[in-house]
Design a protein around this motif. Structure first.
Motif, PDB file in Angstrom:
ATOM      1  N   SER A   1      31.414 -53.296 -48.004  1.00  0.00           N
ATOM      2  CA  SER A   1      32.412 -54.027 -47.427  1.00  0.00           C
ATOM      3  C   SER A   1      32.293 -55.491 -48.384  1.00  0.00           C
ATOM      4  CB  SER A   1      32.177 -54.398 -46.046  1.00  0.00           C
ATOM      5  OG  SER A   1      30.888 -55.480 -45.770  1.00  0.00           O
ATOM      6  N   TRP A   2      33.430 -55.959 -48.546  1.00  0.00           N
ATOM      7  CA  TRP A   2      33.551 -57.123 -49.204  1.00  0.00           C
ATOM      8  C   TRP A   2      33.031 -58.511 -48.571  1.00  0.00           C
ATOM      9  CZ3 TRP A   2      33.864 -57.671 -54.099  1.00  0.00           C
ATOM     10  CH2 TRP A   2      34.466 -56.837 -54.949  1.00  0.00           C
ATOM     11  N   ASP A   3      32.694 -58.320 -47.185  1.00  0.00           N
ATOM     12  CA  ASP A   3      32.095 -59.459 -46.578  1.00  0.00           C
ATOM     13  C   ASP A   3      30.719 -59.502 -46.912  1.00  0.00           C
ATOM     14  OD1 ASP A   3      34.434 -60.618 -45.544  1.00  0.00           O
ATOM     15  OD2 ASP A   3      34.319 -59.465 -43.505  1.00  0.00           O
ATOM     16  N   GLY A   4      30.221 -58.389 -46.899  1.00  0.00           N
ATOM     17  CA  GLY A   4      28.646 -58.122 -47.326  1.00  0.00           C
ATOM     18  C   GLY A   4      28.392 -58.527 -48.486  1.00  0.00           C
ATOM     19  N   ILE A   5      29.162 -58.146 -49.338  1.00  0.00           N
ATOM     20  CA  ILE A   5      28.919 -58.658 -50.817  1.00  0.00           C
ATOM     21  C   ILE A   5      29.199 -60.152 -51.229  1.00  0.00           C
ATOM     22  CG2 ILE A   5      30.239 -58.320 -53.188  1.00  0.00           C
ATOM     23  CD1 ILE A   5      30.637 -55.222 -51.950  1.00  0.00           C
ATOM     24  N   ALA A   6      30.323 -60.487 -50.277  1.00  0.00           N
ATOM     25  CA  ALA A   6      30.299 -62.069 -50.277  1.00  0.00           C
ATOM     26  C   ALA A   6      29.113 -62.896 -49.797  1.00  0.00           C
ATOM     27  CB  ALA A   6      31.563 -62.477 -49.724  1.00  0.00           C
ATOM     28  N   ASN A   7      28.593 -62.376 -49.187  1.00  0.00           N
ATOM     29  CA  ASN A   7      27.230 -62.985 -48.229  1.00  0.00           C
ATOM     30  C   ASN A   7      26.261 -63.069 -49.723  1.00  0.00           C
ATOM     31  OD1 ASN A   7      28.015 -63.513 -45.846  1.00  0.00           O
ATOM     32  ND2 ASN A   7      27.584 -61.573 -45.012  1.00  0.00           N
ATOM     33  N   GLN A   8      26.050 -61.857 -50.006  1.00  0.00           N
ATOM     34  CA  GLN A   8      25.140 -61.729 -51.203  1.00  0.00           C
ATOM     35  C   GLN A   8      25.336 -62.696 -52.416  1.00  0.00           C
ATOM     36  OE1 GLN A   8      23.925 -57.669 -52.543  1.00  0.00           O
ATOM     37  NE2 GLN A   8      25.152 -57.096 -50.818  1.00  0.00           N
ATOM     38  N   THR A   9      26.580 -62.696 -52.689  1.00  0.00           N
ATOM     39  CA  THR A   9      27.059 -63.714 -53.784  1.00  0.00           C
ATOM     40  C   THR A   9      26.725 -65.091 -53.479  1.00  0.00           C
ATOM     41  OG1 THR A   9      28.748 -62.203 -54.333  1.00  0.00           O
ATOM     42  CG2 THR A   9      28.852 -64.123 -55.368  1.00  0.00           C
ATOM     43  N   LEU A  10      27.431 -65.519 -52.296  1.00  0.00           N
ATOM     44  CA  LEU A  10      27.078 -66.783 -51.706  1.00  0.00           C
ATOM     45  C   LEU A  10      25.506 -67.248 -51.858  1.00  0.00           C
ATOM     46  CD1 LEU A  10      28.444 -69.307 -50.594  1.00  0.00           C
ATOM     47  CD2 LEU A  10      28.372 -68.252 -48.026  1.00  0.00           C
ATOM     48  N   ASN A  11      24.765 -66.234 -51.421  1.00  0.00           N
ATOM     49  CA  ASN A  11      23.470 -66.591 -51.223  1.00  0.00           C
ATOM     50  C   ASN A  11      22.754 -67.121 -52.680  1.00  0.00           C
ATOM     51  OD1 ASN A  11      23.058 -66.375 -48.437  1.00  0.00           O
ATOM     52  ND2 ASN A  11      22.333 -64.278 -48.758  1.00  0.00           N
ATOM     53  N   LEU A  12      23.273 -66.425 -53.793  1.00  0.00           N
ATOM     54  CA  LEU A  12      22.987 -66.447 -54.882  1.00  0.00           C
ATOM     55  C   LEU A  12      23.682 -67.873 -55.692  1.00  0.00           C
ATOM     56  CD1 LEU A  12      21.412 -65.001 -57.597  1.00  0.00           C
ATOM     57  CD2 LEU A  12      23.836 -64.130 -58.081  1.00  0.00           C
ATOM     58  N   TYR A  13      24.923 -68.170 -55.290  1.00  0.00           N
ATOM     59  CA  TYR A  13      25.515 -69.407 -55.599  1.00  0.00           C
ATOM     60  C   TYR A  13      24.546 -70.682 -55.138  1.00  0.00           C
ATOM     61  CZ  TYR A  13      30.164 -67.494 -56.835  1.00  0.00           C
ATOM     62  OH  TYR A  13      31.302 -66.834 -57.264  1.00  0.00           O
TER      63      TYR A  13
ATOM     64  N   ASN B   1      26.934 -55.020 -55.925  1.00  0.00           N
ATOM     65  CA  ASN B   1      27.943 -53.840 -56.174  1.00  0.00           C
ATOM     66  C   ASN B   1      29.428 -54.351 -55.889  1.00  0.00           C
ATOM     67  OD1 ASN B   1      25.615 -51.737 -54.263  1.00  0.00           O
ATOM     68  ND2 ASN B   1      26.235 -51.803 -56.480  1.00  0.00           N
ATOM     69  N   ASN B   2      30.247 -53.871 -56.412  1.00  0.00           N
ATOM     70  CA  ASN B   2      31.531 -54.068 -56.116  1.00  0.00           C
ATOM     71  C   ASN B   2      31.885 -53.523 -54.641  1.00  0.00           C
ATOM     72  OD1 ASN B   2      32.476 -54.822 -58.496  1.00  0.00           O
ATOM     73  ND2 ASN B   2      32.927 -53.063 -59.524  1.00  0.00           N
ATOM     74  N   GLY B   3      33.280 -54.046 -54.128  1.00  0.00           N
ATOM     75  CA  GLY B   3      33.473 -53.445 -52.832  1.00  0.00           C
ATOM     76  C   GLY B   3      34.600 -52.935 -52.638  1.00  0.00           C
ATOM     77  N   ILE B   4      35.099 -53.006 -51.226  1.00  0.00           N
ATOM     78  CA  ILE B   4      36.474 -52.519 -50.978  1.00  0.00           C
ATOM     79  C   ILE B   4      36.690 -52.992 -49.572  1.00  0.00           C
ATOM     80  CG2 ILE B   4      35.438 -50.355 -49.962  1.00  0.00           C
ATOM     81  CD1 ILE B   4      38.154 -49.028 -50.954  1.00  0.00           C
ATOM     82  N   ASP B   5      38.058 -53.293 -49.427  1.00  0.00           N
ATOM     83  CA  ASP B   5      38.709 -53.662 -48.373  1.00  0.00           C
ATOM     84  C   ASP B   5      39.165 -52.275 -47.625  1.00  0.00           C
ATOM     85  OD1 ASP B   5      38.692 -56.037 -46.716  1.00  0.00           O
ATOM     86  OD2 ASP B   5      39.892 -56.832 -48.446  1.00  0.00           O
ATOM     87  N   ILE B   6      38.448 -51.825 -46.471  1.00  0.00           N
ATOM     88  CA  ILE B   6      38.992 -50.275 -46.000  1.00  0.00           C
ATOM     89  C   ILE B   6      40.177 -50.663 -45.572  1.00  0.00           C
ATOM     90  CG2 ILE B   6      38.214 -48.621 -44.299  1.00  0.00           C
ATOM     91  CD1 ILE B   6      35.381 -49.163 -45.253  1.00  0.00           C
ATOM     92  N   LYS B   7      40.405 -51.789 -44.755  1.00  0.00           N
ATOM     93  CA  LYS B   7      41.864 -51.740 -43.972  1.00  0.00           C
ATOM     94  C   LYS B   7      42.901 -51.812 -44.973  1.00  0.00           C
ATOM     95  CE  LYS B   7      41.836 -56.938 -43.690  1.00  0.00           C
ATOM     96  NZ  LYS B   7      40.540 -56.973 -44.532  1.00  0.00           N
ATOM     97  N   ASN B   8      42.770 -51.907 -46.156  1.00  0.00           N
ATOM     98  CA  ASN B   8      43.810 -52.008 -47.348  1.00  0.00           C
ATOM     99  C   ASN B   8      44.373 -50.856 -47.732  1.00  0.00           C
ATOM    100  OD1 ASN B   8      43.934 -54.831 -46.868  1.00  0.00           O
ATOM    101  ND2 ASN B   8      42.878 -55.332 -48.770  1.00  0.00           N
ATOM    102  N   ILE B   9      43.385 -49.767 -47.343  1.00  0.00           N
ATOM    103  CA  ILE B   9      43.731 -48.318 -47.629  1.00  0.00           C
ATOM    104  C   ILE B   9      44.416 -47.744 -46.590  1.00  0.00           C
ATOM    105  CG2 ILE B   9      42.964 -46.146 -48.696  1.00  0.00           C
ATOM    106  CD1 ILE B   9      42.195 -48.185 -50.631  1.00  0.00           C
ATOM    107  N   LYS B  10      45.771 -47.676 -47.091  1.00  0.00           N
ATOM    108  CA  LYS B  10      46.723 -47.108 -45.798  1.00  0.00           C
ATOM    109  C   LYS B  10      47.508 -45.909 -46.311  1.00  0.00           C
ATOM    110  CE  LYS B  10      47.298 -52.190 -44.539  1.00  0.00           C
ATOM    111  NZ  LYS B  10      48.180 -53.091 -44.518  1.00  0.00           N
TER     112      LYS B  10
END
Length: 416
Positions: free
Chosen positions: A368-380, A182-191
Motif C-alpha cells: 500500500s502506498w500509505d505504508g510505503i509513504a510511512n517508511q519514506t517519511l521516517n527516512l526523510y 518497495n514500490n506500491g499500488i493504490d488498490i482502489k484505483n484498479i477498477k
C-alpha cells in the motif's frame, strides 16, 4: 515538512513506471500532511496546479533545438533548476530534495550545494542493467551521471533487494547508504466495469494472454512471442494482447509476421487506465517476461485484478511473486519454460483460484502506498535530523590541505 521532488515524468506525462511511482508516493505523503512540491517536465508553457494535495509545477524545457539527447536533458535541467530556485527563494525554506533518476541529477546536485540541503535520490533502474552492460559512449556517460547522483546523495533509495545489490556492485555505493523501500499500488484505483467488454479484445471462446508495458528489449516481449506457438498447440484459441508502445514495437511485429502469428497477436498500442484495468480483469493469464526488471508495478496491478500472473524469475519480480503461492515464475529468457507456466494457468483451475486469492491478500498487506509513504517519511526525518547536526564543510578538510590547490574543485561534495 516541505519536500522538493524533481522528476522528468509525472502524470499525465507517463513514459514508464517512474511516473506512477512518483505520483503514488507524492499523493500518500500529502495525505500525511507533508508539503510535497513536484517540479517536472511540462508541455509548451508552464503550468502550476494542486492535485490530490500535491503542488505540481510542470515546466517546459528551453525552446532550443538540442544537438543530441544529452543536450536535451541538460536543457531540461536548466528549466527545472530555474523554477526550483524561484520556488525556494519564495518559500524561504525547504527541508529535503528528492531526485528521481539521473535525468534530474544536474538540477538536484546544484540545488543541494546552492542551499546546502540534504539530497536523497531514488534509482529506479541503471543504464548497466537496462543494457546488460555498457556498450557505447552514451551508455557509459549516463552510467557516470547515475554514479555521480548516488555519490552526491545523503541516501539512495531503491525499490528491491535486487536493485540494492545492483547499485552497490555497479557504483560501489556503501551498503549502509542504500535503503530498500518497495514500490506500491493504490488498490482502489484498479477498477473494472460491470459491463463486459471482453469481446472488444477476443471472442468468448478464446483464451487471453496479456502483456502490459513499454516495448523495449529488456521487457522480454520477444520471449512471449517465441513461447506462443507451443501454447497454441495446447490451446489453439489463444489470443496474445500486447498493450504499450516503445521503440522495439516494429521489431516485435516483424517477429510475429516471421512466425505466422498475425491472427493470434494483437498490438493494442497505448491504453488508458480504464482500458488497462479491463484488460487485467478479462485476461486468462498476465505475463511479464522481463529480462531486466528493478521492481514491476504492473505485476502488482495484475495481481489485484483477479487474474493469474506469470513472471520471469528476475529482479524485483522474483521478490514480489512466490512460485505456486501468489503467482508463477519461469526461467528468464526461456520461451519453453514460459509456455509451460502459461499452460498451467489454462489447465489447473483450482491452482489459479488459490493464486489469485493469495495475490490480492499479499499486495493489500505489503504494497500500500500509505505504508510505503510511512517508511519514506521516517527516512526523510532521519536524514533531516542528521543534516542539522552535520557540518557542511568539515574543518579538518578545509584547514588541513593534503592535496595541491588545483585538486580542490574536484571535490564536488565540499566547498573549500
Amino acid at each position: 515538512m516541505k519536500v522538493l521532488t524533481l522528476t522528468w515524468e509525472y502524470p499525465p506525462r507517463t513514459i514508464g513506471g517512474l511516473a506512477v511511482h512518483v505520483a503514488g508516493l507524492s499523493h500518500a505523503m500529502a495525505r500525511k500532511g507533508v508539503d510535497v512540491n513536484v517540479v517536472t517536465v511540462g508541455e509548451n508553457q508552464e503550468n502550476s496546479y494542486i492535485e490530490q494535495g500535491v503542488s505540481v509545477h510542470a515546466i517546459p524545457p528551453y525552446f532550443l533545438p538540442p544537438k543530441d539527447f544529452i543536450s536535451e536533458i541538460q536543457h531540461l535541467n536548466f528549466s527545472l533548476l530555474e523554477k526550483s530556485i524561484k520556488l525556494i527563494n519564495e518559500w524561504g525554506k525547504v527541508d529535503i530534495i528528492h531526485a528521481h533518476d539521473w535525468l534530474v541529477a544536474f538540477a538536484a546536485r546544484t540545488l543541494k550545494h546552492i542551499y546546502q540541503l540534504p539530497l536523497i535520490s531514488t534509482i529506479h533502474a541503471t543504464e548497466y542493467g537496462r543494457n546488460n552492460g555498457l556498450h557505447t559512449d552514451l551508455q557509459r556517460y549516463i552510467s557516470s551521471v547515475e554514479w555521480w547522483l548516488t555519490y552526491e546523495s545523503w541516501k539512495v533509495l531503491v525499490c528491491s533487494k535486487a536493485m540494492k545489490s545492483e547499485v552497490a556492485n555497479i557504483f560501489q555505493t556503501p551498503q549502509d547508504k542504500i535503503a530498500v523501500i518497495n514500490n506500491g499500488i493504490d488498490i482502489k484505483n484498479i477498477k473494472t466495469s460491470k459491463e463486459s467488454l471482453r469481446t472488444n479484445y477476443a471472442s468468448s471462446n478464446e483464451k487471453i494472454v496479456l502483456f502490459v508495458g513499454r516495448l523495449v528489449p529488456e521487457k522480454g516481449v520477444q520471449i512471449l512471442i517465441e513461447a506462443l506457438p507451443r501454447v497454441l498447440t495446447f490451446e489453439p484459441k489463444t489470443k496474445l494482447l500486447i498493450a504499450g508502445k516503445g521503440p522495439y514495437e516494429n521489431s516485435l511485429k516483424d517477429l510475429v509476421r516471421a512466425k505466422g502469428l498475425e491472427s493470434r497477436v494483437n498490438f493494442l498500442g497505448f491504453v488508458n487506465d480504464k482500458e488497462r484495468d479491463e484488460l487485467y480483469r478479462y485476461a486468462d493469464c498476465i505475463a511479464f517476461p522481463s529480462l531486466y526488471e528493478p521492481f514491476g508495478i504492473v505485476a502488482l496491478e495484475g495481481m489485484v485484478a483477479g487474474s493469474p500472473v506469470v513472471v520471469a524469475d528476475a529482479g524485483g519480480l522474483s521478490e514480489i511473486v512466490q512460485h505456486g503461492v501468489n503467482g508463477l515464475k519461469f526461467i528468464p529468457g526461456n520461451a519453453y519454460s514460459l509456455s509451460e507456466q502459461i499452460i498451467r494457468t489454462f489447465s489447473d483451475i483450482p491452482l489459479v483460484a488459490r493464486l489469485v486469492k493469495r495475490a490480492l491478500e499479499d499486495v493489500t498487506k505489503k504494497y500500500s502506498w500509505d505504508g510505503i509513504a510511512n517508511q519514506t517519511l521516517n527516512l526523510y526525518e532521519e536524514i533531516i535530523d542528521e543534516s542539522t547536526t552535520t557540518q557542511w564543510v568539515p574543518p579538518w578538510f578545509k584547514n588541513n590541505h593534503i592535496f595541491p590547490a588545483e585538486y580542490y574543485p574536484k571535490f564536488g561534495r565540499y566547498e573549500v
